[in-house]
Design an enzyme around this catalytic site. Structure first.
Site, short mmCIF file in Angstrom:
data_model
loop_
_atom_site.label_atom_id
_atom_site.label_comp_id
_atom_site.label_asym_id
_atom_site.label_seq_id
_atom_site.Cartn_x
_atom_site.Cartn_y
_atom_site.Cartn_z
N HIS A 168 0.81 -1.23 0.00
CA HIS A 168 0.00 0.00 0.00
C HIS A 168 0.84 1.28 0.00
O HIS A 168 0.53 2.24 0.70
CB HIS A 168 -0.95 0.00 1.20
N HIS A 204 -9.76 2.79 0.28
CA HIS A 204 -9.76 1.64 1.18
C HIS A 204 -10.86 1.76 2.26
O HIS A 204 -10.65 1.39 3.41
CB HIS A 204 -8.39 1.52 1.85
N SER A 205 -12.02 2.26 1.88
CA SER A 205 -13.13 2.35 2.84
C SER A 205 -13.61 0.96 3.24
O SER A 205 -13.70 0.05 2.41
CB SER A 205 -14.29 3.14 2.24
N GLU A 263 -12.20 -2.62 -3.11
CA GLU A 263 -11.17 -1.73 -3.63
C GLU A 263 -11.04 -1.88 -5.14
O GLU A 263 -10.42 -2.81 -5.63
CB GLU A 263 -9.84 -2.04 -2.94
#
Length: 348
Positions: free
Chosen positions: A105, A179-180, A313
């Site tokens: 990430h 990235h919720s 995502e």
């Protein structure tokens, strides 16, 4: 339409600003300029009760201390890069290794931990917040100065559109996503195991023991990965499929989308009556079902635990630089990257 801005807190990089977009129906989307993090999405249930449907915190300190990328923009490259190294045009690049000897990430301080410049715009039909950041050459080991812009736009149709635009002055890698963690029960009343998911996907990527794609593309047919017809997340948690077990009893997998811009991802919660439809121009969606959420902190007075939220995502395929048959995440010098994902909130 209405926009509300306030101070959310401060860190050594500056003041953190919270921006809330409010439409004419009372739907709200709140984000901060630390990591472009979406902290709240307030939408009604079948009884008209407005509640938050994403995981997040009320203080910047909690985001710095506890957050597993809650609501953040991920970059330069979402997912894992095996060994934290890659080559472009014969030059080898060493990235920060922040996950079992791999790069994850964007590294130790990816886009999710940066303070972004913020602007707002509004008219009668929609309002938006625009975040901008310049990622310098060599940041976390990546080549090129990258200028990136992320726009969150809320419409009166209860649609949140996330748009990405970026350009680099050197050939580099770029694979960004949001990235919720969603939980449609509202205010974390229940976990997501009984959420139903439908995804227009015939195949998914096999992962190795470090959750990095092996390069093999597997069929979803006759497996717990077949979401072509709606199924509950619990199916994957209870599955004996080796890939479900590998991911920590659930999902952490890229699904290759067979369609775009046509209701390709649909998440629903029967008890609340909420439904979320996601449409994108990206080739894949990574489904992560919160299998590794720690239980050593609270999320707005709710104890964090496994399966409290799930991520959808939309992005390119992880570690594509090491798999030439995957769609490329290479961004050429001067090329403009653009991508858009739409989140449509409604009722069953």
């Amino acid at each position: 339409m209405k926009i509300i801005q306030r101070e959310f807190g401060s860190i050594h990089d500056g003041v953190i600003t919270s921006t809330t977009l409010v439409n004419d129906h009372g739907m709200e989307v709140t984000s901060i300029n630390y990591g472009c993090i979406i902290t709240n999405i307030m939408v009604p249930d079948q009884n008209g009760q407005m509640e938050n449907v994403v995981l997040g915190f009320d203080t910047i300190e909690n985001y710095e201390k506890h957050s597993p990328y809650f609501g953040a923009v991920i970059g330069r490259v979402a997912g894992r890069i095996k060994g934290g190294t890659f080559e472009l045009d014969g030059a080898k690049y060493q990235l920060e290794k922040n996950n079992m000897g791999n790069a994850l990430h964007g590294g130790n301080k990816g886009y999710d931990k940066k303070v972004w410049h913020v602007d707002v715009n509004s008219d009668d039909e929609e309002s938006s917040v625009v975040y901008k950041y310049i990622s310098l050459d060599g940041e976390e080991g990546y080549p090129g100065n990258v200028e990136i812009k992320v726009t969150y736009c809320l419409s009166n149709a209860n649609e949140l559109t996330i748009s990405y635009e970026a350009v680099s002055d050197k050939k580099t890698l770029l694979n960004v996503t949001n990235h919720s963690y969603f939980n449609l029960s509202g205010d974390l009343k229940r976990d997501i195991l009984n959420h139903a998911l439908k995804v227009k996907s015939d195949s998914f990527l096999e992962l190795d023991d470090e959750l990095i794609p092996t390069g093999e593309v597997l069929s979803v047919a006759n497996t717990s990965f077949d979401f072509r017809e709606s199924r509950v997340i619990q199916d994957g948690v209870n599955s004996s499929h080796d890939q479900n077990i590998l991911a920590g009893n659930g999902y952490d997998h890229p699904f290759l989308l067979s369609e775009n811009h046509n209701q390709e991802i649909v998440l629903s919660d029967e008890e609340s009556g909420r439904i979320l439809t996601i449409e994108t121009d990206q080739p894949a969606v990574v489904l992560y079902t919160g299998n590794k959420l720690n239980n050593d902190f609270e999320i707005r007075s709710v104890q964090s635990r496994k399966y409290l939220g799930l991520c959808l995502e939309t992005q390119g395929l992880p570690d594509s630089i090491h798999h030439p048959h995957f769609p490329s995440n290479i961004l050429e010098k001067g090329e403009v990257f653009r991508s858009q994902t739409i989140y449509k909130f409604g009722l069953l």
